[in-house]
Design an enzyme around this catalytic site. Structure first.
Site, PDB file in Angstrom:
ATOM      1  N   CYS A   2     -16.001  19.777  37.610  1.00 40.24           N
ATOM      2  CA  CYS A   2     -17.231  19.259  38.206  1.00 40.24           C
ATOM      3  C   CYS A   2     -17.262  19.592  39.703  1.00 40.24           C
ATOM      4  O   CYS A   2     -16.239  19.599  40.364  1.00 40.24           O
ATOM      5  CB  CYS A   2     -17.405  17.752  38.064  1.00 40.24           C
ATOM      6  SG  CYS A   2     -17.401  17.156  36.388  1.00 40.24           S
ATOM      7  N   ARG A  27     -16.346  25.426  38.879  1.00 39.70           N
ATOM      8  CA  ARG A  27     -15.637  24.166  38.613  1.00 39.70           C
ATOM      9  C   ARG A  27     -16.149  23.456  37.366  1.00 39.70           C
ATOM     10  O   ARG A  27     -15.559  22.471  36.917  1.00 39.70           O
ATOM     11  CB  ARG A  27     -15.798  23.219  39.809  1.00 39.70           C
ATOM     12  CG  ARG A  27     -15.179  23.744  41.074  1.00 39.70           C
ATOM     13  CD  ARG A  27     -15.411  22.767  42.203  1.00 39.70           C
ATOM     14  NE  ARG A  27     -14.697  21.534  41.989  1.00 39.70           N
ATOM     15  CZ  ARG A  27     -13.520  21.232  42.516  1.00 39.70           C
ATOM     16  NH1 ARG A  27     -12.933  22.087  43.300  1.00 39.70           N
ATOM     17  NH2 ARG A  27     -12.938  20.088  42.262  1.00 39.70           N
ATOM     18  N   TRP A  73     -18.540  19.409  34.229  1.00 36.00           N
ATOM     19  CA  TRP A  73     -17.633  19.748  33.131  1.00 36.00           C
ATOM     20  C   TRP A  73     -17.459  18.437  32.379  1.00 36.00           C
ATOM     21  O   TRP A  73     -16.845  17.494  32.879  1.00 36.00           O
ATOM     22  CB  TRP A  73     -16.309  20.266  33.672  1.00 36.00           C
ATOM     23  CG  TRP A  73     -15.360  20.710  32.610  1.00 36.00           C
ATOM     24  CD1 TRP A  73     -15.305  21.954  32.049  1.00 36.00           C
ATOM     25  CD2 TRP A  73     -14.318  19.942  31.979  1.00 36.00           C
ATOM     26  NE1 TRP A  73     -14.316  22.000  31.102  1.00 36.00           N
ATOM     27  CE2 TRP A  73     -13.691  20.778  31.031  1.00 36.00           C
ATOM     28  CE3 TRP A  73     -13.875  18.630  32.107  1.00 36.00           C
ATOM     29  CZ2 TRP A  73     -12.642  20.347  30.236  1.00 36.00           C
ATOM     30  CZ3 TRP A  73     -12.827  18.202  31.316  1.00 36.00           C
ATOM     31  CH2 TRP A  73     -12.218  19.058  30.394  1.00 36.00           C
ATOM     32  N   ASN A  99     -17.167  13.000  40.260  1.00 35.54           N
ATOM     33  CA  ASN A  99     -16.080  13.774  39.619  1.00 35.54           C
ATOM     34  C   ASN A  99     -14.981  12.783  39.304  1.00 35.54           C
ATOM     35  O   ASN A  99     -14.719  11.874  40.082  1.00 35.54           O
ATOM     36  CB  ASN A  99     -15.482  14.799  40.583  1.00 35.54           C
ATOM     37  CG  ASN A  99     -16.421  15.936  40.850  1.00 35.54           C
ATOM     38  OD1 ASN A  99     -17.456  16.044  40.228  1.00 35.54           O
ATOM     39  ND2 ASN A  99     -16.044  16.779  41.794  1.00 35.54           N
ATOM     40  N   GLY A 100     -14.270  13.015  38.201  1.00 37.27           N
ATOM     41  CA  GLY A 100     -13.161  12.122  37.859  1.00 37.27           C
ATOM     42  C   GLY A 100     -13.501  11.328  36.609  1.00 37.27           C
ATOM     43  O   GLY A 100     -14.464  11.641  35.894  1.00 37.27           O
ATOM     44  N   GLU A 486       1.588  34.748  29.738  1.00 32.26           N
ATOM     45  CA  GLU A 486       0.413  34.852  30.607  1.00 32.26           C
ATOM     46  C   GLU A 486      -0.619  35.825  30.022  1.00 32.26           C
ATOM     47  O   GLU A 486      -1.826  35.558  30.053  1.00 32.26           O
ATOM     48  CB  GLU A 486       0.870  35.289  32.013  1.00 32.26           C
ATOM     49  CG  GLU A 486      -0.214  35.549  33.030  1.00 32.26           C
ATOM     50  CD  GLU A 486      -1.115  34.356  33.338  1.00 32.26           C
ATOM     51  OE1 GLU A 486      -0.846  33.238  32.877  1.00 32.26           O
ATOM     52  OE2 GLU A 486      -2.124  34.563  34.023  1.00 32.26           O
ATOM     53  N   LYS A 490      -4.409  34.731  29.075  1.00 28.97           N
ATOM     54  CA  LYS A 490      -5.589  35.409  29.638  1.00 28.97           C
ATOM     55  C   LYS A 490      -6.534  35.827  28.525  1.00 28.97           C
ATOM     56  O   LYS A 490      -7.736  35.635  28.612  1.00 28.97           O
ATOM     57  CB  LYS A 490      -5.197  36.680  30.414  1.00 28.97           C
ATOM     58  CG  LYS A 490      -4.599  36.538  31.765  1.00 28.97           C
ATOM     59  CD  LYS A 490      -5.495  36.008  32.850  1.00 28.97           C
ATOM     60  CE  LYS A 490      -5.531  34.520  32.838  1.00 28.97           C
ATOM     61  NZ  LYS A 490      -4.561  33.797  33.555  1.00 28.97           N
ATOM     62  N   GLU A 493      -8.247  32.704  26.760  1.00 31.87           N
ATOM     63  CA  GLU A 493      -9.211  31.889  27.505  1.00 31.87           C
ATOM     64  C   GLU A 493     -10.521  32.612  27.781  1.00 31.87           C
ATOM     65  O   GLU A 493     -11.566  31.965  27.842  1.00 31.87           O
ATOM     66  CB  GLU A 493      -8.614  31.253  28.770  1.00 31.87           C
ATOM     67  CG  GLU A 493      -8.251  32.159  29.880  1.00 31.87           C
ATOM     68  CD  GLU A 493      -7.648  31.408  31.065  1.00 31.87           C
ATOM     69  OE1 GLU A 493      -7.908  30.218  31.249  1.00 31.87           O
ATOM     70  OE2 GLU A 493      -6.893  32.041  31.819  1.00 31.87           O
ATOM     71  N   HIS A 509      12.214  34.713  14.283  1.00 25.51           N
ATOM     72  CA  HIS A 509      12.383  33.347  13.788  1.00 25.51           C
ATOM     73  C   HIS A 509      11.072  32.737  13.319  1.00 25.51           C
ATOM     74  O   HIS A 509      10.922  31.520  13.338  1.00 25.51           O
ATOM     75  CB  HIS A 509      13.046  32.489  14.869  1.00 25.51           C
ATOM     76  CG  HIS A 509      14.377  33.042  15.275  1.00 25.51           C
ATOM     77  ND1 HIS A 509      15.514  32.849  14.526  1.00 25.51           N
ATOM     78  CD2 HIS A 509      14.738  33.833  16.318  1.00 25.51           C
ATOM     79  CE1 HIS A 509      16.524  33.480  15.116  1.00 25.51           C
ATOM     80  NE2 HIS A 509      16.075  34.085  16.198  1.00 25.51           N
ATOM     81  N   LYS A 608     -12.366  25.609  36.537  1.00 20.89           N
ATOM     82  CA  LYS A 608     -11.342  26.202  37.390  1.00 20.89           C
ATOM     83  C   LYS A 608     -10.269  25.207  37.791  1.00 20.89           C
ATOM     84  O   LYS A 608      -9.100  25.530  37.824  1.00 20.89           O
ATOM     85  CB  LYS A 608     -12.023  26.776  38.643  1.00 20.89           C
ATOM     86  CG  LYS A 608     -11.099  27.504  39.583  1.00 20.89           C
ATOM     87  CD  LYS A 608     -10.602  28.786  38.972  1.00 20.89           C
ATOM     88  CE  LYS A 608      -9.587  29.504  39.832  1.00 20.89           C
ATOM     89  NZ  LYS A 608      -8.827  30.493  39.048  1.00 20.89           N
TER      90      LYS A 608
HETATM   91  O1  M6R Z   1      -5.008  25.113  40.050  1.00 23.31           O
HETATM   92  P1  M6R Z   1      -3.800  25.147  39.173  1.00 23.31           P
HETATM   93  O2  M6R Z   1      -2.953  26.340  39.396  1.00 23.31           O
HETATM   94  O3  M6R Z   1      -2.994  23.895  39.250  1.00 23.31           O
HETATM   95  O4  M6R Z   1      -4.372  25.243  37.696  1.00 23.31           O
HETATM   96  C1  M6R Z   1      -3.524  25.206  36.582  1.00 23.31           C
HETATM   97  C2  M6R Z   1      -4.233  25.671  35.345  1.00 23.31           C
HETATM   98  O5  M6R Z   1      -5.320  24.840  35.057  1.00 23.31           O
HETATM   99  C3  M6R Z   1      -4.739  27.104  35.462  1.00 23.31           C
HETATM  100  O6  M6R Z   1      -3.707  27.978  35.776  1.00 23.31           O
HETATM  101  C4  M6R Z   1      -5.413  27.561  34.139  1.00 23.31           C
HETATM  102  O7  M6R Z   1      -4.458  27.652  33.138  1.00 23.31           O
HETATM  103  C5  M6R Z   1      -6.131  28.890  34.356  1.00 23.31           C
HETATM  104  N1  M6R Z   1      -7.432  28.842  33.761  1.00 23.31           N
HETATM  105  C6  M6R Z   1      -5.402  30.042  33.782  1.00 23.31           C
HETATM  106  O8  M6R Z   1      -6.092  31.238  33.895  1.00 23.31           O
END
Ligand code: M6R
Length: 613
Positions: A2, A27, A73, A99-100, A486, A490, A493, A509, A608
């Site tokens: 948000c 956000r 969000w 927010n929150g 990672e 990527k 997501e 395994h 984000k």
């Molecule tokens: O701001 P942060 O690095 O603490 O965020 C952590 C995760 O939310 C963030 O890395 C998320 O997994 C990303 N969308 C990955 O691309």
């Protein structure tokens, strides 16, 4: 998670709020809305992106010079028009954006309904607006500001709140507990935002609100207080980010721009810190605690998502370069265990945003238990960076794409520099080793540049062949096992393809059962000391007709012969290879997502900065 924006001044508030929401959209982007004070409250809100809000405002312009806005969000209640912020009190005189999460909203709502209030939405935020109005209208002699304080005392949970009331048409009230808020100071105008991006274009003077603080903001003045009404004098900070850094600069997506920025962001991260001429590593942010870190029993790294992956790379680095035991924890798990951490341990939290709720809570828990706390953050002024005992900024520049790319490589660079600094101070790395490592580290930006110049086209071609693959497997060993995780993250997501990362040998395994002629398997075979073992794993995939896409060092004919597709990258020291191997994986996921028509920068259901648990 948000975004909040607010404006008070002499300009057209709706245009400033709209532009601010556009910048904050990374956000959260389920719905958006604004409210202005002009006689009464005039608002416009609805499900969908800020662009849609813009169209609505074109048809029904709102005039006024003071207002607040929100991009959402969803946490409570599905994303729809009614649940969009702002939320108004029953009389329509108070509007709130939030927010929150208000954790006790169910019981507060029940009590308010019992006392005769009717609700429009399923959100926790509307409870705040209604509670506030009830307190203000039923408590004799209470000012609106006092009513806010009284309401906040009843609210359990987290909030970044911006509030307007028609009785006080010249001001915006804001309050913070757990969700970031800052105040931008202009000339006869003030800005409010949940991060600096909507403000940079107007002013570089900001005040960061801390938890338990509120502010009353008019166009030419602000008062910051605790929510117990103790006046505060806050430091005015200067923002260092430029407008260019938060715009696309001709790229179709922020993610692509950020991938291509990596030669620069990695170099910026090392600037003034790595000296290949004398082998020195200078990290000003941790210099005062370096001895304590060197003598720590162990380092616990806590983070989420991509930052957790960089923490895993950090584990290999600290163990190899500094001979320091490291454990890497999901921040969300760490905080709810009874973690055995205390004096003599160091907790290192890693966070691009510096606002992730679970990471922040892990930090506070470790601090409470007496551990030395360190942070690696990208956002200067963020809560985590302010609450850790010491830390190192990544200096990657604003990362707007929801999928983290340049923040990951910068975090890994910081971990490399930290491990080298600790190893040197501890006496486990000799001067000639430091010279060798720093020289190699200094070459990384040009190697990344070379990769981006040479692999963009081949990766694009490969992506075209796998656009509609339903599954992907990523395999790596040692330093590149976290890179496999990672790469898989990527892809899933932004393209919504199911993908898993595994340590290559672990495949036997269980996951090997998934391999057939339909399964693309991305193998990261660019770590010399595990090369032979990796080749055996590739053979195992090939024997089951898996479709092998390998990331390999130049001239590794064994890997090349076994692969259906290969992407060659320059070699480096094994411990630095994640900085190179991750680049093709970032591009692969990007092009596959684009081919599938996905919204790369704003993938579904994500935001984000995850400021709720
Ligand atoms: O701001 P942060 O690095 O603490 O965020 C952590 C995760 O939310 C963030 O890395 C998320 O997994 C990303 N969308 C990955 O691309």
């Amino acid at each position: 998670m948000c975004g909040i924006v607010g404006y008070v001044g002499d300009r057209d508030a709706s245009q400033i709020l709209l532009k601010g929401l556009k910048r904050l959209e990374y956000r959260g982007y389920d719905s958006a809305g604004i409210v202005l004070i002009n006689g009464g409250l005039k608002y416009c809100k609805g499900k969908g992106k800020v662009e849609k809000l813009g169209k609505m405002l074109k048809q029904n312009a709102l005039a006024g010079t003071i207002g607040i806005g929100h991009t959402r969000w969803a946490t409570h209640g599905e994303p729809n028009d009614v649940n969009s912020h702002p939320h108004l009190s029953e009389s329509g005189k108070i509007a709130v954006v939030h927010n929150g999460i208000i954790e006790n909203y169910t019981s507060l709502k029940k009590q308010l309904i019992e006392r005769g209030r009717t609700f429009q939405s399923q959100t926790d935020t509307e409870v705040a607006a209604q509670l506030l109005e009830e307190i203000y209208t039923t408590s004799k002699g209470v000012t609106f500001e006092e009513a806010i304080r009284l309401a906040l005392k009843q609210i359990v949970g987290t909030y970044g709140l911006a509030i307007v009331h028609t009785d006080r048409p010249d001001r915006i009230f804001i309050a913070r507990k757990g969700s970031p808020l800052l105040l931008g100071i202009g000339d006869d105008e003030m800005f409010i935002a949940s991060d600096a991006s909507p403000i940079v274009e107007y002013t570089n003077k900001v005040i960061y609100l801390d938890d338990g603080e509120m502010a009353i903001v008019t166009k030419d003045n602000y008062e910051v207080k605790t929510i117990d009404d103790v006046a505060l004098t806050k430091e005015v900070h200067e923002l260092a980010i430029s407008l260019d850094a938060i715009e696309k600069a001709g790229y179709p997506h922020f993610m692509l721009k950020e991938i291509f920025e990596q030669p620069r962001s990695i170099a910026d991260c090392m600037r003034g810190r790595v000296n290949p001429d004398n082998g020195a590593i200078q990290l000003g942010g941790i210099e005062d605690v370096l001895d304590e870190l060197v003598n720590a029993r162990r380092i616990v790294i806590a983070a989420c998502g991509t930052s957790w992956h960089s923490g895993l790379v950090g584990e290999y680095l600290f163990e190899y370069l500094a001979k320091t035991p490291v454990e890497v924890e999901y921040a969300s798990e760490f905080r709810y265990r009874d973690p055995l951490i205390g004096k003599g341990d160091a907790l290192l939290v890693i966070s691009q945003s510096g606002e992730t709720a679970d990471t922040l809570a892990a930090l506070r828990e470790a601090k409470r238990r007496g551990a030395l706390t360190l942070g690696i953050c990208n956002v200067v002024g963020s809560t985590i960076s302010r609450e850790t005992d010491a830390g190192v900024f990544t200096h990657a520049g604003p990362e707007i794409g929801v999928a983290s790319t340049k923040a990951f490589t910068a975090q890994v660079v910081v971990l490399m520099m930290m491990a080298l600094a600790v190893g040197k101070r501890k006496g486990v790395l000799r001067q000639e080793q430091m010279l060798m490592y720093t020289k190699e580290l200094a070459k990384i930006p040009s190697k990344v540049e070379y990769i981006l110049e040479h692999i963009d086209e081949p990766v694009r071609k490969i992506s075209g062949l796998f656009t509609y693959a339903p599954n992907f497997l990523y395999l790596g060993r040692s330093y590149n096992f976290p890179v496999a995780l990672e790469g898989a993250l990527k892809l899933k997501e932004i393209s919504y393809i199911h993908a898993e990362g595994y340590p290559a040998a672990e495949m036997k395994h269980g996951p090997i059962a998934l391999i057939d002629e339909m399964m693309p398997v991305v193998v990261i075979a660019a770590t010399d000391h595990t090369n032979d073992k990796m080749i055996s794993n590739i053979e195992e995939v090939k024997a089951r007709k898996g479709r092998i896409i390998s990331i390999m060092n130049d001239e590794n004919s064994d890997v090349e012969d076994l692969s259906e597709f290969h992407i060659s990258i320059p070699s480096t020291k094994d411990c630095f290879s994640p900085l190179l191997t991750v680049i093709p994986l970032q591009l692969l996921s990007y092009y596959i997502a684009v081919n599938r028509g996905c919204n790369v920068d704003q993938p579904r259901n994500l935001a984000k900065s995850v400021t709720v648990e």
